[in-house]
Design an enzyme around this catalytic site. Structure first.
Site, PDB file in Angstrom:
ATOM      1  N   SER A   1       0.861  -1.197   0.000  1.00 11.50           N
ATOM      2  CA  SER A   1       0.000   0.000   0.000  1.00 11.50           C
ATOM      3  C   SER A   1       0.887   1.234   0.000  1.00 11.50           C
ATOM      4  CB  SER A   1      -0.849  -0.023   1.276  1.00 11.50           C
ATOM      5  OG  SER A   1      -1.437   1.232   1.509  1.00 11.50           O
TER       6      SER A   1
ATOM      7  N   TYR B   1      -1.543  -0.959  10.783  1.00  9.27           N
ATOM      8  CA  TYR B   1      -1.787  -1.370   9.392  1.00  9.27           C
ATOM      9  C   TYR B   1      -0.654  -0.873   8.503  1.00  9.27           C
ATOM     10  CZ  TYR B   1      -3.731  -1.376   4.689  1.00  9.27           C
ATOM     11  OH  TYR B   1      -3.905  -1.567   3.347  1.00  9.27           O
TER      12      TYR B   1
HETATM   13  N1  LIG Z   1      -8.867  -0.803  -0.613  1.00  8.44           N
HETATM   14  C1  LIG Z   1      -7.806  -0.023  -0.522  1.00  8.44           C
HETATM   15  O1  LIG Z   1      -7.902   1.218  -0.557  1.00  8.44           O
HETATM   16  C2  LIG Z   1      -6.442  -0.642  -0.373  1.00  8.44           C
HETATM   17  C3  LIG Z   1      -5.328   0.187  -0.557  1.00  8.44           C
HETATM   18  C4  LIG Z   1      -4.055  -0.370  -0.437  1.00  8.44           C
HETATM   19  C5  LIG Z   1      -3.904  -1.707  -0.135  1.00  8.44           C
HETATM   20  N2  LIG Z   1      -5.002  -2.482   0.047  1.00  8.44           N
HETATM   21  C6  LIG Z   1      -4.797  -3.895   0.380  1.00  8.44           C
HETATM   22  O2  LIG Z   1      -5.459  -4.700  -0.565  1.00  8.44           O
HETATM   23  C7  LIG Z   1      -5.725  -5.966   0.017  1.00  8.44           C
HETATM   24  C8  LIG Z   1      -7.152  -6.369  -0.324  1.00  8.44           C
HETATM   25  O3  LIG Z   1      -8.025  -5.460   0.291  1.00  8.44           O
HETATM   26  P1  LIG Z   1      -9.379  -4.968  -0.408  1.00  8.44           P
HETATM   27  O4  LIG Z   1      -9.265  -3.521  -0.603  1.00  8.44           O
HETATM   28  O5  LIG Z   1      -9.706  -5.831  -1.533  1.00  8.44           O
HETATM   29  O6  LIG Z   1     -10.388  -5.167   0.833  1.00  8.44           O
HETATM   30  P2  LIG Z   1     -11.575  -6.198   1.072  1.00  8.44           P
HETATM   31  O7  LIG Z   1     -12.577  -6.066  -0.013  1.00  8.44           O
HETATM   32  O8  LIG Z   1     -12.003  -5.956   2.480  1.00  8.44           O
HETATM   33  O9  LIG Z   1     -10.881  -7.645   0.946  1.00  8.44           O
HETATM   34  C9  LIG Z   1     -10.070  -8.165   1.972  1.00  8.44           C
HETATM   35  C10 LIG Z   1      -9.875  -9.643   1.724  1.00  8.44           C
HETATM   36  O10 LIG Z   1      -9.007 -10.161   2.752  1.00  8.44           O
HETATM   37  C11 LIG Z   1      -9.629 -11.326   3.304  1.00  8.44           C
HETATM   38  N3  LIG Z   1      -9.298 -11.493   4.707  1.00  8.44           N
HETATM   39  C12 LIG Z   1      -9.369 -10.573   5.702  1.00  8.44           C
HETATM   40  N4  LIG Z   1      -9.088 -11.138   6.871  1.00  8.44           N
HETATM   41  C13 LIG Z   1      -8.834 -12.460   6.628  1.00  8.44           C
HETATM   42  C14 LIG Z   1      -8.515 -13.575   7.446  1.00  8.44           C
HETATM   43  N5  LIG Z   1      -8.412 -13.483   8.776  1.00  8.44           N
HETATM   44  N6  LIG Z   1      -8.328 -14.780   6.850  1.00  8.44           N
HETATM   45  C15 LIG Z   1      -8.458 -14.912   5.500  1.00  8.44           C
HETATM   46  N7  LIG Z   1      -8.768 -13.894   4.687  1.00  8.44           N
HETATM   47  C16 LIG Z   1      -8.959 -12.684   5.248  1.00  8.44           C
HETATM   48  C17 LIG Z   1     -11.133 -11.074   3.158  1.00  8.44           C
HETATM   49  O11 LIG Z   1     -11.836 -12.303   3.114  1.00  8.44           O
HETATM   50  P3  LIG Z   1     -12.818 -12.847   4.284  1.00  8.44           P
HETATM   51  O12 LIG Z   1     -13.382 -11.678   5.000  1.00  8.44           O
HETATM   52  O13 LIG Z   1     -13.807 -13.671   3.522  1.00  8.44           O
HETATM   53  O14 LIG Z   1     -11.934 -13.692   5.140  1.00  8.44           O
HETATM   54  C18 LIG Z   1     -11.184 -10.409   1.787  1.00  8.44           C
HETATM   55  O15 LIG Z   1     -11.213 -11.389   0.777  1.00  8.44           O
HETATM   56  C19 LIG Z   1      -5.457  -5.830   1.513  1.00  8.44           C
HETATM   57  O16 LIG Z   1      -4.220  -6.421   1.817  1.00  8.44           O
HETATM   58  C20 LIG Z   1      -5.382  -4.321   1.719  1.00  8.44           C
HETATM   59  O17 LIG Z   1      -4.537  -3.995   2.781  1.00  8.44           O
HETATM   60  C21 LIG Z   1      -6.278  -1.996  -0.073  1.00  8.44           C
END
Ligand SMILES: NC(=O)c1ccc[n+]([C@@H]2O[C@H](COP(=O)([O-])OP(=O)(O)OC[C@H]3O[C@@H](n4cnc5c(N)ncnc54)[C@H](OP(=O)(O)O)[C@@H]3O)[C@@H](O)[C@H]2O)c1
Length: 261
Positions: free
Chosen positions: A141, A154
């Site tokens: 990120s 985070y």
């Molecule tokens: N959205 C942003 O602005 C942003 C920016 C920079 C980086 N990121 C990174 O991108 C990645 C994906 O995030 P996203 O934006 O797509 O958010 P999201 O829609 O909330 O997806 C998060 C994913 O992580 C899984 N997860 C969370 N806790 C878990 C656990 N204990 N065990 C297994 N799986 C788990 C969730 O699945 P379940 O809940 O089904 O377990 C879900 O599939 C993350 O690493 C986040 O830090 C996001």
């Protein structure tokens, strides 16, 4: 792709960026292992992806459990799945003062965002090394480039992923294994609601998950260590070179979609 595309393991595949990775690799003809806690959501996604003619294996696991990486590895070993590419995408945030963060949540975040990624990578790496082929995409990120007030732990886990990726990229550069960190700014997913932050409170635009996925794959193919999905993401990090660290920290806090209530 010139990667070994036999099977792609995607963590965090039930939602947002991870789901988009799964869709894109299915479109490119790769079989998949999908990991997340929400088994039912994974099932629906897999039904959809299998219509595209790829095999999809579901591995519903809680990556907050320190034993989950071994179970995922064992699952793939039992099914004789050859993992050519790992997408470490699972992760979550917590917005609020660090002093109000519950110790169990701290342990869970360190485990999901950092330790499980490191362990999954460790377990599957020897197979890639033996085949002299493979790829690893770690979803870091912009918040990994400096501390961000009110979402500090985070941010620290994303800095971990960045340093981990750069180290592996360098260490593995002559082995046929490509390692890249993709570093998005704000992406339109469920992440923000889950973390308790308001993306509308930031002046930065939200990008789509597809932009992140395309940048990551482009970075992998070009064997880059770090890639940014948008020009603005890259510019924000580039500007840090010319600013005092104290200004960088203030800017990061100002631009973050976090307002104390
Ligand atoms: N959205 C942003 O602005 C942003 C920016 C920079 C980086 N990121 C990174 O991108 C990645 C994906 O995030 P996203 O934006 O797509 O958010 P999201 O829609 O909330 O997806 C998060 C994913 O992580 C899984 N997860 C969370 N806790 C878990 C656990 N204990 N065990 C297994 N799986 C788990 C969730 O699945 P379940 O809940 O089904 O377990 C879900 O599939 C993350 O690493 C986040 O830090 C996001």
């Amino acid at each position: 792709m010139d990667q070994d595309m036999s099977c792609t393991l995607v963590t965090g595949a039930s939602s947002g960026i991870g789901r988009e990775f799964a869709r894109e690799f299915a479109r490119r003809g790769s079989d998949l292992v999908l990991v997340a806690r929400s088994g039912e959501t994974l099932r629906e996604l897999s039904d959809d992806l299998e219509r595209k003619g790829v095999a999809v294996h579901l591995c519903a696991e809680d990556l907050g459990d320190p034993e989950s990486p071994s179970r995922i590895y064992e699952y793939c070993r039992r099914k004789e799945l050859r993992i050519g590419l790992i997408v470490n995408c699972a992760g979550f945030g917590f917005a609020g003062r660090y002093g109000s963060m519950a110790p169990d949540l701290i342990r869970e975040m360190l485990q999901v965002n950092a330790a499980s990624t490191a362990l999954i990578t460790r377990l599957f790496l020897p197979g890639m090394v033996a085949r002299k082929s493979g790829g690893i995409i770690n979803v870091s990120s912009l918040s990994g480039f400096q501390g961000v007030a009110l979402i500090g732990l985070y941010s620290a886990t994303k800095a971990f992923l960045l340093a981990f990726t750069e180290s592996l990229h360098e260490e593995l550069k002559d082995t046929g294994i490509k390692v890249v960190a993709v570093c998005p700014g704000y992406v339109d997913t469920d992440f923000h609601a889950r973390a308790g932050q308001q993306p509308e409170a930031s002046m930065l635009p939200l990008s789509g998950a597809g932009v992140v996925v395309k940048a990551a794959i482009r970075g992998l193919l070009r064997n880059r260590a770090v890639v940014f999905p948008t020009v603005l993401d890259a510019l924000l990090v580039f500007l840090q070179r010319f600013l005092p660290r104290s200004t960088v920290l203030k800017m990061a806090a100002f631009l973050a979609p976090l307002r104390e209530k």
